[in-house]
Design a protein around this motif. Structure first.
Motif, PDB file in Angstrom:
ATOM      1  N   CYS A 211       0.812  -1.213   0.000  1.00 43.01           N
ATOM      2  CA  CYS A 211       0.000   0.000   0.000  1.00 43.01           C
ATOM      3  C   CYS A 211       0.847   1.266   0.000  1.00 43.01           C
ATOM      4  N   LEU A 212       2.125   1.117   0.344  1.00 41.97           N
ATOM      5  CA  LEU A 212       2.978   2.293   0.476  1.00 41.97           C
ATOM      6  C   LEU A 212       4.191   2.242  -0.453  1.00 41.97           C
TER       7      LEU A 212
ATOM      8  N   ALA B 148       3.504   0.556   9.250  1.00 37.83           N
ATOM      9  CA  ALA B 148       3.283   1.731   8.408  1.00 37.83           C
ATOM     10  C   ALA B 148       4.330   2.807   8.666  1.00 37.83           C
ATOM     11  N   LEU B 149       4.634   3.042   9.928  1.00 38.12           N
ATOM     12  CA  LEU B 149       5.645   4.043  10.257  1.00 38.12           C
ATOM     13  C   LEU B 149       7.018   3.620   9.733  1.00 38.12           C
ATOM     14  N   ALA B 150       7.322   2.331   9.863  1.00 34.87           N
ATOM     15  CA  ALA B 150       8.595   1.823   9.369  1.00 34.87           C
ATOM     16  C   ALA B 150       8.701   1.970   7.852  1.00 34.87           C
ATOM     17  N   ALA B 151       7.540   1.916   7.170  1.00 31.05           N
ATOM     18  CA  ALA B 151       7.525   2.024   5.711  1.00 31.05           C
ATOM     19  C   ALA B 151       7.490   3.471   5.233  1.00 31.05           C
ATOM     20  N   GLY B 152       7.422   4.416   6.163  1.00 29.43           N
ATOM     21  CA  GLY B 152       7.491   5.821   5.781  1.00 29.43           C
ATOM     22  C   GLY B 152       6.220   6.623   5.948  1.00 29.43           C
ATOM     23  N   ALA B 153       5.158   6.016   6.471  1.00 25.41           N
ATOM     24  CA  ALA B 153       3.920   6.758   6.686  1.00 25.41           C
ATOM     25  C   ALA B 153       4.078   7.694   7.884  1.00 25.41           C
ATOM     26  N   ALA B 154       3.303   8.763   7.883  1.00 22.08           N
ATOM     27  CA  ALA B 154       3.317   9.708   8.999  1.00 22.08           C
ATOM     28  C   ALA B 154       2.247   9.375  10.017  1.00 22.08           C
ATOM     29  N   GLY B 155       1.349   8.452   9.656  1.00 23.53           N
ATOM     30  CA  GLY B 155       0.325   8.090  10.609  1.00 23.53           C
ATOM     31  C   GLY B 155      -0.698   7.132  10.041  1.00 23.53           C
ATOM     32  N   CYS B 156      -1.523   6.601  10.945  1.00 20.83           N
ATOM     33  CA  CYS B 156      -2.626   5.706  10.583  1.00 20.83           C
ATOM     34  C   CYS B 156      -3.841   6.107  11.405  1.00 20.83           C
TER      35      CYS B 156
ATOM     36  N   ALA C 194      10.349  15.188   1.855  1.00 19.91           N
ATOM     37  CA  ALA C 194       9.854  15.367   3.215  1.00 19.91           C
ATOM     38  C   ALA C 194       8.598  16.222   3.288  1.00 19.91           C
ATOM     39  N   GLU C 195       8.348  17.052   2.272  1.00 22.60           N
ATOM     40  CA  GLU C 195       7.175  17.924   2.351  1.00 22.60           C
ATOM     41  C   GLU C 195       5.867  17.183   2.124  1.00 22.60           C
ATOM     42  N   PHE C 196       5.934  15.905   1.725  1.00 16.49           N
ATOM     43  CA  PHE C 196       4.728  15.093   1.563  1.00 16.49           C
ATOM     44  C   PHE C 196       4.574  14.162   2.767  1.00 16.49           C
ATOM     45  N   HIS C 197       3.365  14.088   3.274  1.00 14.74           N
ATOM     46  CA  HIS C 197       3.062  13.222   4.408  1.00 14.74           C
ATOM     47  C   HIS C 197       2.030  12.193   3.966  1.00 14.74           C
ATOM     48  N   VAL C 198       2.246  10.940   4.339  1.00 13.29           N
ATOM     49  CA  VAL C 198       1.329   9.865   3.955  1.00 13.29           C
ATOM     50  C   VAL C 198       0.590   9.362   5.189  1.00 13.29           C
ATOM     51  N   VAL C 199      -0.736   9.360   5.098  1.00  7.87           N
ATOM     52  CA  VAL C 199      -1.569   8.839   6.184  1.00  7.87           C
ATOM     53  C   VAL C 199      -2.397   7.686   5.634  1.00  7.87           C
ATOM     54  N   LEU C 200      -2.360   6.569   6.340  1.00  9.22           N
ATOM     55  CA  LEU C 200      -3.150   5.408   5.939  1.00  9.22           C
ATOM     56  C   LEU C 200      -4.500   5.418   6.644  1.00  9.22           C
ATOM     57  N   LEU C 201      -5.549   5.215   5.877  1.00  6.27           N
ATOM     58  CA  LEU C 201      -6.884   5.016   6.423  1.00  6.27           C
ATOM     59  C   LEU C 201      -7.103   3.511   6.496  1.00  6.27           C
ATOM     60  N   CYS C 202      -7.077   2.972   7.707  1.00  4.54           N
ATOM     61  CA  CYS C 202      -7.041   1.519   7.903  1.00  4.54           C
ATOM     62  C   CYS C 202      -8.382   0.974   8.372  1.00  4.54           C
ATOM     63  N   ASP C 203      -8.772  -0.157   7.784  1.00  4.31           N
ATOM     64  CA  ASP C 203      -9.962  -0.858   8.276  1.00  4.31           C
ATOM     65  C   ASP C 203      -9.703  -1.414   9.672  1.00  4.31           C
ATOM     66  N   GLU C 204      -8.475  -1.868   9.916  1.00  6.01           N
ATOM     67  CA  GLU C 204      -8.108  -2.456  11.200  1.00  6.01           C
ATOM     68  C   GLU C 204      -6.779  -1.840  11.672  1.00  6.01           C
ATOM     69  N   PRO C 205      -6.831  -0.623  12.213  1.00  6.08           N
ATOM     70  CA  PRO C 205      -5.580   0.074  12.584  1.00  6.08           C
ATOM     71  C   PRO C 205      -5.004  -0.400  13.914  1.00  6.08           C
ATOM     72  N   ASP C 206      -4.620  -1.713  13.977  1.00  2.65           N
ATOM     73  CA  ASP C 206      -4.043  -2.202  15.226  1.00  2.65           C
ATOM     74  C   ASP C 206      -2.578  -1.793  15.317  1.00  2.65           C
ATOM     75  N   GLU C 207      -1.957  -2.065  16.459  1.00  5.88           N
ATOM     76  CA  GLU C 207      -0.619  -1.557  16.721  1.00  5.88           C
ATOM     77  C   GLU C 207       0.427  -2.117  15.762  1.00  5.88           C
ATOM     78  N   SER C 208       0.294  -3.384  15.374  1.00  7.84           N
ATOM     79  CA  SER C 208       1.275  -3.967  14.453  1.00  7.84           C
ATOM     80  C   SER C 208       1.207  -3.290  13.089  1.00  7.84           C
ATOM     81  N   VAL C 209       0.001  -2.951  12.653  1.00  6.13           N
ATOM     82  CA  VAL C 209      -0.166  -2.245  11.379  1.00  6.13           C
ATOM     83  C   VAL C 209       0.454  -0.855  11.468  1.00  6.13           C
TER      84      VAL C 209
END
Length: 202
Positions: A55-56, A81-89, A62-77
């Motif tokens: 998904c990522l 996501a953060l490890a893959a470069g997302a700024a949040g879920c 750096a001026e772009f921020h990626v936020v994932l809209l998750c069906d199941e935003p549990d801690e492992s996800v």
């Protein structure tokens, strides 16, 4: 701030458009190599069971921020996501008011990770720092705060939740939140994790 929705369903788009009237749409193929002089936030969908890495596929400045809209935003996800470069879920059905809060945090360089995971990170940080050889940590942050604000900051740095802080200091949770807002503003920080690091001398 600019906002782009990438391959979202109708309901998610409805929430996002209510939160950000200037929202623009992009297909996933358009994201690769996308440029904009002012940057902004990409909102992407992570369906239940979908792997974060698929998904990522983004490698933006750096001026772009990626936020994932998750069906199941549990801690492992969230961690993946953060490890893959997302700024949040956040939840894929988050209310417009929540989406605006997410945008404010990530737009200012923060991470949106959810309260429970943030609490664990702060607690783990406090425990790790407690095991270091004793050194005199800089206390310049104290000079900017009132006595009560110092007490709240120290409880946060110890990993306490707002409810625990309220109980220990015999104040309401609303008062704790008000103190935290003032503390963040005075110290020029964004969240509890940064406060914990500052109080613990990092």
């Amino acid at each position: 701030m600019n906002h782009w929705a990438v391959d979202l369903d109708a309901l998610e788009l409805l929430f996002l458009k209510e939160a950000f009237p200037g929202l623009k749409l992009l297909s996933r193929s358009e994201v690769s190599g996308f440029q904009h002089p002012e940057g902004g936030v990409f909102w992407l969908r992570l369906k239940a069971g979908q792997d974060v890495s698929t998904c990522l596929p983004l490698a933006h400045a750096a001026e772009f921020h990626v936020v994932l809209l998750c069906d199941e935003p549990d801690e492992s996800v969230v961690v993946s996501a953060l490890a893959a470069g997302a700024a949040g879920c956040c939840n894929s059905r988050a209310a417009p008011e929540v989406l605006q809060q997410v945008a404010l945090v990530v737009g200012n360089g923060g991470l949106w990770v959810g309260q429970s995971l943030l609490q664990k990170l702060v607690g783990a940080t406090a425990r790790a720092l407690a095991q270091r050889p004793a050194t005199e940590a800089p206390a310049s942050w104290r000079q900017a705060l009132s006595e009560r604000e110092i007490q709240v900051a120290e409880r946060v740095a110890a990993g306490d939740s707002n409810k625990e802080i309220a109980r220990v200091l015999d104040i309401t949770e609303r008062t704790v939140k008000a103190h935290l807002s003032t503390i963040f503003e005075k110290l020029g920080i964004r969240d509890r994790l940064q406060l914990s690091l500052r109080v613990n001398g990092l």
